[in-house]
Design a protein around this motif. Structure first.
Motif, PDB file in Angstrom:
ATOM      1  N   ILE A 115       0.843  -1.363   0.024  1.00  0.00           N
ATOM      2  CA  ILE A 115       0.029  -0.011   0.142  1.00  0.00           C
ATOM      3  C   ILE A 115       0.754   1.359   0.270  1.00  0.00           C
ATOM      4  O   ILE A 115       0.332   2.480  -0.373  1.00  0.00           O
ATOM      5  CB  ILE A 115      -1.013   0.122   1.049  1.00  0.00           C
ATOM      6  N   HIS A 116       2.095   1.292   0.484  1.00  0.00           N
ATOM      7  CA  HIS A 116       2.998   2.254   0.365  1.00  0.00           C
ATOM      8  C   HIS A 116       2.394   3.436   1.072  1.00  0.00           C
ATOM      9  O   HIS A 116       2.475   4.726   0.672  1.00  0.00           O
ATOM     10  CB  HIS A 116       3.471   2.895  -1.035  1.00  0.00           C
ATOM     11  N   PRO A 117       2.137   3.329   2.500  1.00  0.00           N
ATOM     12  CA  PRO A 117       1.559   4.592   3.375  1.00  0.00           C
ATOM     13  C   PRO A 117       2.438   5.516   3.310  1.00  0.00           C
ATOM     14  O   PRO A 117       3.693   5.244   3.589  1.00  0.00           O
ATOM     15  CB  PRO A 117       1.339   3.771   4.593  1.00  0.00           C
ATOM     16  N   GLY A 118       2.018   6.716   3.311  1.00  0.00           N
ATOM     17  CA  GLY A 118       2.937   8.029   3.533  1.00  0.00           C
ATOM     18  C   GLY A 118       3.586   8.411   2.044  1.00  0.00           C
ATOM     19  O   GLY A 118       4.057   9.334   1.936  1.00  0.00           O
ATOM     20  N   GLU A 119       3.320   7.612   0.900  1.00  0.00           N
ATOM     21  CA  GLU A 119       3.947   7.919  -0.392  1.00  0.00           C
ATOM     22  C   GLU A 119       3.675   9.323  -0.708  1.00  0.00           C
ATOM     23  O   GLU A 119       2.104   9.513  -0.815  1.00  0.00           O
ATOM     24  CB  GLU A 119       3.735   6.824  -1.304  1.00  0.00           C
ATOM     25  N   GLY A 120       4.423  10.143  -1.338  1.00  0.00           N
ATOM     26  CA  GLY A 120       4.108  11.252  -2.054  1.00  0.00           C
ATOM     27  C   GLY A 120       4.166  12.446  -0.907  1.00  0.00           C
ATOM     28  O   GLY A 120       4.149  13.842  -1.344  1.00  0.00           O
ATOM     29  N   LEU A 121       4.325  12.345   0.393  1.00  0.00           N
ATOM     30  CA  LEU A 121       4.365  13.590   1.112  1.00  0.00           C
ATOM     31  C   LEU A 121       5.777  14.095   1.268  1.00  0.00           C
ATOM     32  O   LEU A 121       5.813  15.391   1.320  1.00  0.00           O
ATOM     33  CB  LEU A 121       4.283  13.013   2.822  1.00  0.00           C
ATOM     34  N   ASP A 122       7.071  13.284   0.949  1.00  0.00           N
ATOM     35  CA  ASP A 122       8.164  13.988   0.476  1.00  0.00           C
ATOM     36  C   ASP A 122       8.602  14.839   1.815  1.00  0.00           C
ATOM     37  O   ASP A 122       8.772  16.165   1.561  1.00  0.00           O
ATOM     38  CB  ASP A 122       8.175  14.900  -0.542  1.00  0.00           C
TER      39      ASP A 122
END
Length: 458
Positions: A115-122
């Motif tokens: 699910i890649h939680p937190g992806e895109g927050l950078d």
């Protein structure tokens, strides 16, 4: 197991129970998260300036990592030795706990990678200055040599958690070899652990402030995306725990014993309500012991398996640790490589035993795992502070269910279970008598060496 824990009958509906002040902490953290998110959305520039507040709280947590790891591992090895002396029951229980905890940790890694939680927050800005563990070690030989501290005490004052873990294992096994001569030292470390956990409790009362600053800064920087990412992690965690109980534990229980997991959960319904209302399975410990005995499992098996499991069989906590670690790595746009994930899993198998006992110990263990492998990710633990409490109920319920299932399994494998009684109880033909909870001493472990101190599993 300490008799004081049982005699208090925390799970008895008629026994007076001291009010748990952490309920106020729970409410304060929730309010802090809501207010921090609102401030981040309404005044993003001002909210970004609150980042040092969250950073300061994480620094306090980092301060506690080394002593927590050291004390819990040393005492944990001593507890393993006690359980092993019980013989077949203790050996089977410990073997099962290690296998199941490892499986739960692996499931957390698998789900996190899916699910890649937190992806895109950078959120990596500002973290580049922190050294990466992989860069500090010159290959495999450099990594191994970095685990050995310059002095025995240096492992407790340095920043390498792997050194702390290494020395704790050495001390623990050395104390085992010392036998009775090592008892005073273990007693001292036990008192030291109480002091460390007392300090940690004091630190955790600052969690609302830390969560407010961390969430406000993150939302101010990323907007609504941060809230969405945290919601994804929480929902995924609850779903993973539910599937772990129904599919994994349910399948093992059905195949090995023929018992239906849902009937067992129905039998423990009152305990689930108790745990959900307190976010801790400690309050249901006496009731679990009593109900497992009523179910038909022999007292010696219950007396060894349940208290040992409360310290070593933390399936929900295991899933939480690995999923949260991957969330932090994704949120900071610094994903963990497969090798780092595997080594983190090995670390968590050992260090997760320190995640039982005190509010905040789970956060400290998570921070310790990241500190040992990727120090540049520790700052991201501030994200978890705000939502940790929202996931505590699922952790506690999963841990409790895992220990109930383990008790039935160990009873079956050692042939210390009355199957006819199990069938009758689960079919509601022989209901549990609540009045027995008022009998002094009911639920005391009967095994002579099962003096394992249970911990509050949060």
């Amino acid at each position: 197991m300490a008799s004081a824990t049982i005699s208090g009958r925390a799970g008895s509906p008629k026994s007076p129970r001291k009010k748990d002040k952490t309920h106020f902490l729970y409410i304060a953290v929730i309010l802090a998260v809501v207010l921090g998110a609102a401030l981040g959305l309404m005044a993003p520039e001002f909210a970004k300036g609150l980042k040092p507040i969250g950073t300061a709280f994480i620094s306090l947590i980092k301060m506690m990592i080394a002593p927590i790891i050291f004390c819990t591992i040393v005492l944990g090895i001593g507890s393993i030795a006690k359980a092993a002396t019980v013989g077949k029951v203790g050996g089977l229980a410990l073997g099962y706990f290690i296998v199941m905890s490892t499986f739960a940790l692996a499931i957390g890694l698998v789900v996190g990678n899916l699910i890649h939680p937190g992806e895109g927050l950078d959120l990596a800005a500002g973290a580049e200055s922190a050294p990466k563990a992989a860069e500090d070690a010159e290959g495999l030989s450099g990594f191994v040599l970095s685990i050995i501290p310059t002095t025995l005490l240096a492992s407790l004052t340095g920043e390498s958690i792997l050194q702390t873990l290494f020395v704790a294992l050495l001390v623990g096994f050395a104390l085992q070899k010392m036998g009775s001569a090592g008892t005073p030292i273990l007693t001292f470390i036990g008192h030291l652990q109480k002091l460390v956990f007392r300090i940690l409790v004091m630190v955790m009362w600052l969690a609302p402030v830390g969560a407010f600053g961390a969430i406000a800064a993150v939302v101010g920087e990323t907007g609504i995306d941060a809230i969405k990412s945290m919601a994804v992690l929480m929902i995924a965690f609850y779903i993973t725990c539910a599937l772990f109980i129904a599919v994994v534990l349910g399948s093992v229980l059905k195949v090995c014993t023929g018992v239906n997991i849902f009937k067992l959960m129905r039998y423990l319904g009152r305990e689930y309500l108790l745990i959900f209302s307190t976010s801790s399975s400690e309050v249901a410990l006496p009731r679990l012991i009593a109900k497992m005995e009523h179910l038909g499992v022999s007292k010696p098996v219950v007396g060894v398996t349940v208290p040992t499991g409360y310290s070593f069989n933390l399936d929900g906590t295991a899933i939480y640790l690995t999923m949260s670690a991957l969330f932090v790595a994704s949120a900071m746009n610094m994903p963990l490589e497969l090798g780092e994930q595997i080594s983190l899993l090995v670390f968590m198998i050992i260090a997760s035993k320190g995640a039982a006992g005190v509010t905040g110990a789970g956060l400290a263990t998570l921070a310790g795992g990241l500190q040992s492998h990727r120090p540049d990710l520790v700052e991201g633990v501030g994200l978890i502070v705000g939502i940790d409490r929202f996931m505590s109920e699922a952790r506690a319920l999963t841990n409790f269910t895992g220990n109930a299932v383990a008790t039935v399994l160990i009873g079956t494998w050692t042939k210390e279970i009355d199957k006819e009684q199990v069938t009758a109880v689960l079919n509601r033909e022989r209901p549990f008598d609540e009045a027995t909870m008022e009998t002094e001493g009911h639920g005391e472990p009967q095994a002579p060496d099962a003096e394992l101190e249970p911990a509050a599993v949060r």
